[in-house]
Design an enzyme around this catalytic site. Structure first.
Site, PDB file in Angstrom:
ATOM      1  N   THR A 143      -1.214   6.183   9.074  1.00 48.98           N
ATOM      2  CA  THR A 143      -2.565   6.590   8.680  1.00 48.98           C
ATOM      3  C   THR A 143      -3.253   5.600   7.738  1.00 48.98           C
ATOM      4  OG1 THR A 143      -1.501   8.023   7.068  1.00 48.98           O
ATOM      5  CG2 THR A 143      -2.267   9.070   9.095  1.00 48.98           C
ATOM      6  N   GLY A 182      -9.315 -10.588  -5.702  1.00 49.34           N
ATOM      7  CA  GLY A 182      -8.253 -10.550  -4.703  1.00 49.34           C
ATOM      8  C   GLY A 182      -8.816 -11.074  -3.395  1.00 49.34           C
ATOM      9  N   LEU A 320      -0.983  -5.584   5.240  1.00 50.52           N
ATOM     10  CA  LEU A 320      -1.438  -6.585   6.201  1.00 50.52           C
ATOM     11  C   LEU A 320      -1.283  -6.042   7.609  1.00 50.52           C
ATOM     12  CD1 LEU A 320       0.255  -9.726   4.609  1.00 50.52           C
ATOM     13  CD2 LEU A 320      -2.179  -9.123   4.543  1.00 50.52           C
ATOM     14  N   ALA A 321      -2.214  -6.414   8.478  1.00 51.68           N
ATOM     15  CA  ALA A 321      -2.209  -5.898   9.844  1.00 51.68           C
ATOM     16  C   ALA A 321      -0.931  -6.307  10.581  1.00 51.68           C
ATOM     17  CB  ALA A 321      -3.439  -6.404  10.582  1.00 51.68           C
ATOM     18  N   HIS A 445      -0.353 -36.481  16.787  1.00 53.88           N
ATOM     19  CA  HIS A 445      -1.289 -37.260  15.972  1.00 53.88           C
ATOM     20  C   HIS A 445      -2.613 -37.384  16.713  1.00 53.88           C
ATOM     21  CE1 HIS A 445      -2.785 -40.306  13.249  1.00 53.88           C
ATOM     22  NE2 HIS A 445      -3.172 -40.999  14.308  1.00 53.88           N
TER      23      HIS A 445
HETATM   24  P1  FAD Z   1      -5.211   1.422   9.422  1.00 52.71           P
HETATM   25  O1  FAD Z   1      -5.680   0.216  10.113  1.00 52.71           O
HETATM   26  O2  FAD Z   1      -5.887   1.807   8.161  1.00 52.71           O
HETATM   27  O3  FAD Z   1      -5.315   2.605  10.478  1.00 52.71           O
HETATM   28  C1  FAD Z   1      -5.056   3.921  10.141  1.00 52.71           C
HETATM   29  C2  FAD Z   1      -5.755   4.829  11.113  1.00 52.71           C
HETATM   30  O4  FAD Z   1      -5.293   6.145  10.921  1.00 52.71           O
HETATM   31  C3  FAD Z   1      -7.269   4.867  10.942  1.00 52.71           C
HETATM   32  O5  FAD Z   1      -7.891   4.652  12.177  1.00 52.71           O
HETATM   33  C4  FAD Z   1      -7.536   6.279  10.426  1.00 52.71           C
HETATM   34  O6  FAD Z   1      -8.788   6.793  10.854  1.00 52.71           O
HETATM   35  C5  FAD Z   1      -6.395   7.047  11.043  1.00 52.71           C
HETATM   36  N1  FAD Z   1      -6.012   8.277  10.350  1.00 52.71           N
HETATM   37  C6  FAD Z   1      -5.788   8.448   9.028  1.00 52.71           C
HETATM   38  N2  FAD Z   1      -5.393   9.726   8.791  1.00 52.71           N
HETATM   39  C7  FAD Z   1      -5.393  10.354   9.983  1.00 52.71           C
HETATM   40  C8  FAD Z   1      -5.064  11.674  10.387  1.00 52.71           C
HETATM   41  N3  FAD Z   1      -4.615  12.593   9.529  1.00 52.71           N
HETATM   42  N4  FAD Z   1      -5.203  11.982  11.696  1.00 52.71           N
HETATM   43  C9  FAD Z   1      -5.620  11.069  12.590  1.00 52.71           C
HETATM   44  N5  FAD Z   1      -5.928   9.805  12.259  1.00 52.71           N
HETATM   45  C10 FAD Z   1      -5.800   9.446  10.974  1.00 52.71           C
HETATM   46  N6  FAD Z   1      -5.087  -7.620   7.124  1.00 52.71           N
HETATM   47  C11 FAD Z   1      -4.687  -8.767   7.714  1.00 52.71           C
HETATM   48  O7  FAD Z   1      -3.507  -8.894   8.065  1.00 52.71           O
HETATM   49  N7  FAD Z   1      -5.566  -9.791   7.956  1.00 52.71           N
HETATM   50  C12 FAD Z   1      -6.860  -9.706   7.589  1.00 52.71           C
HETATM   51  O8  FAD Z   1      -7.628 -10.645   7.816  1.00 52.71           O
HETATM   52  C13 FAD Z   1      -7.311  -8.523   6.954  1.00 52.71           C
HETATM   53  N8  FAD Z   1      -8.605  -8.398   6.585  1.00 52.71           N
HETATM   54  C14 FAD Z   1      -9.018  -7.226   5.999  1.00 52.71           C
HETATM   55  C15 FAD Z   1     -10.335  -7.135   5.591  1.00 52.71           C
HETATM   56  C16 FAD Z   1     -10.788  -5.975   4.981  1.00 52.71           C
HETATM   57  C17 FAD Z   1     -12.233  -5.881   4.563  1.00 52.71           C
HETATM   58  C18 FAD Z   1      -9.892  -4.884   4.789  1.00 52.71           C
HETATM   59  C19 FAD Z   1     -10.375  -3.612   4.156  1.00 52.71           C
HETATM   60  C20 FAD Z   1      -8.568  -4.979   5.178  1.00 52.71           C
HETATM   61  C21 FAD Z   1      -8.113  -6.156   5.782  1.00 52.71           C
HETATM   62  N9  FAD Z   1      -6.786  -6.314   6.163  1.00 52.71           N
HETATM   63  C22 FAD Z   1      -6.368  -7.477   6.741  1.00 52.71           C
HETATM   64  C23 FAD Z   1      -5.789  -5.241   5.961  1.00 52.71           C
HETATM   65  C24 FAD Z   1      -5.570  -4.478   7.282  1.00 52.71           C
HETATM   66  O9  FAD Z   1      -6.797  -3.970   7.732  1.00 52.71           O
HETATM   67  C25 FAD Z   1      -4.570  -3.359   7.075  1.00 52.71           C
HETATM   68  O10 FAD Z   1      -3.384  -3.875   6.508  1.00 52.71           O
HETATM   69  C26 FAD Z   1      -4.230  -2.699   8.405  1.00 52.71           C
HETATM   70  O11 FAD Z   1      -5.381  -2.175   9.018  1.00 52.71           O
HETATM   71  C27 FAD Z   1      -3.196  -1.587   8.217  1.00 52.71           C
HETATM   72  O12 FAD Z   1      -2.924  -1.019   9.459  1.00 52.71           O
HETATM   73  P2  FAD Z   1      -2.446   0.492   9.595  1.00 52.71           P
HETATM   74  O13 FAD Z   1      -2.234   0.704  11.047  1.00 52.71           O
HETATM   75  O14 FAD Z   1      -1.333   0.749   8.665  1.00 52.71           O
HETATM   76  O15 FAD Z   1      -3.668   1.373   9.070  1.00 52.71           O
HETATM   77  P1  NAI Z   2      -6.126  -7.137  -3.828  1.00 55.92           P
HETATM   78  O1  NAI Z   2      -4.950  -6.392  -4.291  1.00 55.92           O
HETATM   79  O2  NAI Z   2      -5.953  -8.325  -2.967  1.00 55.92           O
HETATM   80  O3  NAI Z   2      -6.963  -7.652  -5.093  1.00 55.92           O
HETATM   81  C1  NAI Z   2      -7.468  -6.791  -6.050  1.00 55.92           C
HETATM   82  C2  NAI Z   2      -7.807  -7.607  -7.281  1.00 55.92           C
HETATM   83  O4  NAI Z   2      -8.517  -6.790  -8.178  1.00 55.92           O
HETATM   84  C3  NAI Z   2      -6.578  -8.129  -8.013  1.00 55.92           C
HETATM   85  O5  NAI Z   2      -6.768  -9.477  -8.313  1.00 55.92           O
HETATM   86  C4  NAI Z   2      -6.516  -7.257  -9.246  1.00 55.92           C
HETATM   87  O6  NAI Z   2      -5.933  -7.901 -10.365  1.00 55.92           O
HETATM   88  C5  NAI Z   2      -7.988  -6.985  -9.485  1.00 55.92           C
HETATM   89  N1  NAI Z   2      -8.288  -5.774 -10.243  1.00 55.92           N
HETATM   90  C6  NAI Z   2      -7.658  -4.579 -10.188  1.00 55.92           C
HETATM   91  N2  NAI Z   2      -8.265  -3.701 -11.016  1.00 55.92           N
HETATM   92  C7  NAI Z   2      -9.304  -4.363 -11.583  1.00 55.92           C
HETATM   93  C8  NAI Z   2     -10.311  -3.996 -12.508  1.00 55.92           C
HETATM   94  N3  NAI Z   2     -10.391  -2.768 -12.996  1.00 55.92           N
HETATM   95  N4  NAI Z   2     -11.233  -4.924 -12.864  1.00 55.92           N
HETATM   96  C9  NAI Z   2     -11.172  -6.192 -12.347  1.00 55.92           C
HETATM   97  N5  NAI Z   2     -10.231  -6.587 -11.471  1.00 55.92           N
HETATM   98  C10 NAI Z   2      -9.323  -5.683 -11.083  1.00 55.92           C
HETATM   99  O7  NAI Z   2      -7.081  -6.046  -3.175  1.00 55.92           O
HETATM  100  P2  NAI Z   2      -8.367  -6.184  -2.260  1.00 55.92           P
HETATM  101  O8  NAI Z   2      -8.971  -7.526  -2.398  1.00 55.92           O
HETATM  102  O9  NAI Z   2      -9.182  -4.977  -2.557  1.00 55.92           O
HETATM  103  O10 NAI Z   2      -7.762  -6.056  -0.811  1.00 55.92           O
HETATM  104  C11 NAI Z   2      -7.003  -4.876  -0.442  1.00 55.92           C
HETATM  105  C12 NAI Z   2      -5.925  -5.227   0.538  1.00 55.92           C
HETATM  106  O11 NAI Z   2      -6.486  -5.531   1.794  1.00 55.92           O
HETATM  107  C13 NAI Z   2      -5.144  -6.435   0.098  1.00 55.92           C
HETATM  108  O12 NAI Z   2      -3.997  -6.010  -0.566  1.00 55.92           O
HETATM  109  C14 NAI Z   2      -4.799  -7.133   1.359  1.00 55.92           C
HETATM  110  O13 NAI Z   2      -3.472  -6.856   1.687  1.00 55.92           O
HETATM  111  C15 NAI Z   2      -5.714  -6.539   2.423  1.00 55.92           C
HETATM  112  N6  NAI Z   2      -6.609  -7.581   2.917  1.00 55.92           N
HETATM  113  C16 NAI Z   2      -6.067  -8.663   3.550  1.00 55.92           C
HETATM  114  C17 NAI Z   2      -6.853  -9.692   3.982  1.00 55.92           C
HETATM  115  C18 NAI Z   2      -6.205 -10.871   4.614  1.00 55.92           C
HETATM  116  O14 NAI Z   2      -5.053 -10.792   4.981  1.00 55.92           O
HETATM  117  N7  NAI Z   2      -6.913 -11.981   4.781  1.00 55.92           N
HETATM  118  C19 NAI Z   2      -8.297  -9.671   3.825  1.00 55.92           C
HETATM  119  C20 NAI Z   2      -8.769  -8.514   3.125  1.00 55.92           C
HETATM  120  C21 NAI Z   2      -7.944  -7.515   2.716  1.00 55.92           C
END
Ligand code: FAD
Ligand code: NAI
Length: 466
Positions: A143, A182, A320-321, A445
């Protein structure tokens, strides 16, 4: 006929788990509360953010780099609605892809909120249909997570945003204040800076991107400041008020002292994400969680209740996805009696800024903390011919290898396309490679990957082009 497996949640963890289980011959259903499949990643995370990062990077290049290559296009003009449409189409294509894969693999999909309803039972509740109870041999909870909130700062997705709102702004904010340096703060800060916003990032800690290699982050911090993003470290936003002229954030030094006011048009809260377990009925079912609200699992992803498993953001580990996907594959294989597992020591981590930051394995700080004796090999992109041709000379590759065995313990790359290049390091580490194995592998290269080979050569002090 009961299902063999019901997966709750269709993000990268859930949908990949369902597909792998179907491949292994199981009868599978997925329950998803939202209208579209794909979870955070496809709908409001990885995919839309990468679409905007890609588009704005091209926009930035057109403005700053094209002229140096003899391409005269004039000043690029932003059409934000068209850029948002491009992003929405990327999302749509990907979420439709998941529906297609469900059909192809004969996975039944149910739209509604899933709730644990006793041993082997999942109740599906939706506003448009009568509640249904599905029966199954096993349940996987996938979830995901939701945005962590700051007390007293209410997200309205108009002026005070989570990442979801920051992916859908209708106009470029003149002044964008981001709370948290972050990965979300820096990626989305890059997007809006490239489109013209003045970006200030307030970070609680004394560094950006906690957990990533400090040397890489220090150099990236300098690059970001040169790009025009201001970062205020060791500071916290204690409140945000609004007036006719915009938003006023009160920013206090962490060590104490009087707060300053930063004016902004839009504030993005990006301080992390929390496991999403609302409405699942965990406590009634007896499923245990830890002190951060994450579902507790053993090494087979089994929860405290027999027959119920959990994967992805809702359990411990990096959010992470690809980590969620690998856990989805592993748990399905375990359910099928195979030896599914995830190697948590080799999970790449990429920040899709410009340049990108990519890492796999341990950082120098972790090796020091663990008392592990290591060697370092570094190679700057400035000395890589392809990087010079491409005008992308920022950054370096750093390889950390065991001082005695030469086994690669960590690879950290700051540079253009680092996210693609890190795959080589991950494969090498999975095979237990020594830095010499990378150094003796022929690299094409002229490519940026030659910098990886040179860094491996540098571990034994024999880099050739430096
Ligand atoms: P989710 O993708 O959150 O999926 C959970 C699903 O469960 C959702 O569709 C939700 O609606 C559903 N759900 C929840 N509760 C219920 C319920 N009770 N019944 C039915 N359905 C339910 N990770 C990367 O690796 N690379 C990236 O570039 C990256 N970029 C990101 C950018 C942003 C802005 C954000 C917010 C996150 C990013 N992440 C990235 C993190 C990544 O999106 C998550 O780690 C990943 O989606 C987690 O997968 P999951 O399947 O655990 O959960
Ligand atoms: P994050 O954990 O990467 O960064 C949060 C940052 O906020 C940290 O540097 C922390 O020290 C700081 N922080 C916490 N409380 C604070 C406060 N009160 N005031 C100021 N700074 C504060 O979390 P973020 O950026 O929200 O991303 C969430 C998750 O989504 C990440 O953990 C990441 O795993 C995933 N994600 C992954 C991406 C990728 O793989 N490229 C892209 C975007 C998200």
């Amino acid at each position: 006929m009961p299902y063999d497996l019901i997966v709750i949640g269709s993000g990268p963890g859930g949908y990949i788990c369902a597909i792998r289980a179907a491949q292994l011959g199981m009868k599978v259903a997925v329950v998803e509360k939202d209208q579209t499949f794909g979870g955070t990643c496809l709908n409001v995370g990885c995919i839309p953010s990468k679409a905007l990062l890609h588009a704005t990077e091209r926009y930035d290049e057109a403005g700053h780099l094209f002229g140096r290559m003899g391409i005269g296009v004039g000043k690029p003009k932003l059409d934000l609605p068209a850029m948002m449409k491009f992003k929405d189409e990327a999302v749509e294509a990907n979420v439709k892809g998941v529906s297609f894969l469900f059909k192809k693999n004969k996975i039944e999909a149910f739209h509604g909120m899933g709730r644990l309803a006793g041993p082997g039972k999942v109740e599906v509740n939706s506003s448009t249909r009568k509640a249904q109870t599905l029966e199954t041999k096993a349940i996987v909870i996938a979830t995901g997570s939701y945005v962590a909130l700051l007390p007293g700062i209410d997200i309205d997705e108009k002026r005070i945003l989570s990442s979801t709102g920051a992916l859908a702004l209708e106009k470029v904010p003149q002044r964008l204040l981001i709370i948290g340096a972050g990965v979300i703060g820096l990626e989305l800060g890059s997007v809006w800076r490239r489109l013209g916003s003045e970006v200030v990032v307030v970070e609680f800690l004394d560094r950006i991107l906690p957990g990533m290699d400090n040397e890489v982050c220090r150099q990236f911090h300098r690059i970001m400041e040169k790009q025009g993003i201001t970062v205020r470290l060791s500071s916290q936003v204690t409140g945000v008020s609004s007036s006719a002229s915009g938003l006023q954030a009160s920013v206090a030094p962490r060590a104490g002292g009087s707060p300053a006011t930063i004016e902004a048009d839009v504030v993005l809260v990006a301080i992390g994400r929390m496991p999403y377990t609302e409405g699942l009925g965990l406590s009634e079912a007896g499923v245990k969680t830890d002190n951060k609200g994450r579902i507790t699992v053993d090494s087979n992803f089994a929860t405290s209740v027999p027959g119920i498993y959990a994967i992805g953001d809702v359990i411990a580990g990096p959010m992470l996805a690809h980590k969620a996907e690998d856990e989805g594959v592993a748990v399905s294989e375990i359910l099928a009696g195979q030896a599914g597992h995830v190697n948590y020591a080799v999970i790449p981590n990429v920040v899709y800024t410009s340049p990108e930051i990519a890492s796999v394995g341990q950082t120098e700080e972790e090796l020091k903390q663990g008392g592990i004796d290591y060697k370092v090999g570094k190679f700057p992109f400035m000395a890589n011919s392809r990087a010079r041709v491409n005008l992308e000379t920022d950054g370096f590759v750093k390889i950390l290898a065991d001082a005695k065995t030469d086994r690669v313990l960590g690879v950290h790359i700051l540079g253009a396309d680092a996210g693609n290049m890190i795959a080589e390091a991950a494969v090498a580490m999975e095979f237990g490679a020594a830095s010499e194995d990378i150094a003796r592998t022929c690299h094409a290269h002229p490519t940026l990957t030659e910098a990886v080979k040179e860094a491996a050569l540098a571990v034994s002090k024999r880099a050739l082009n430096m």
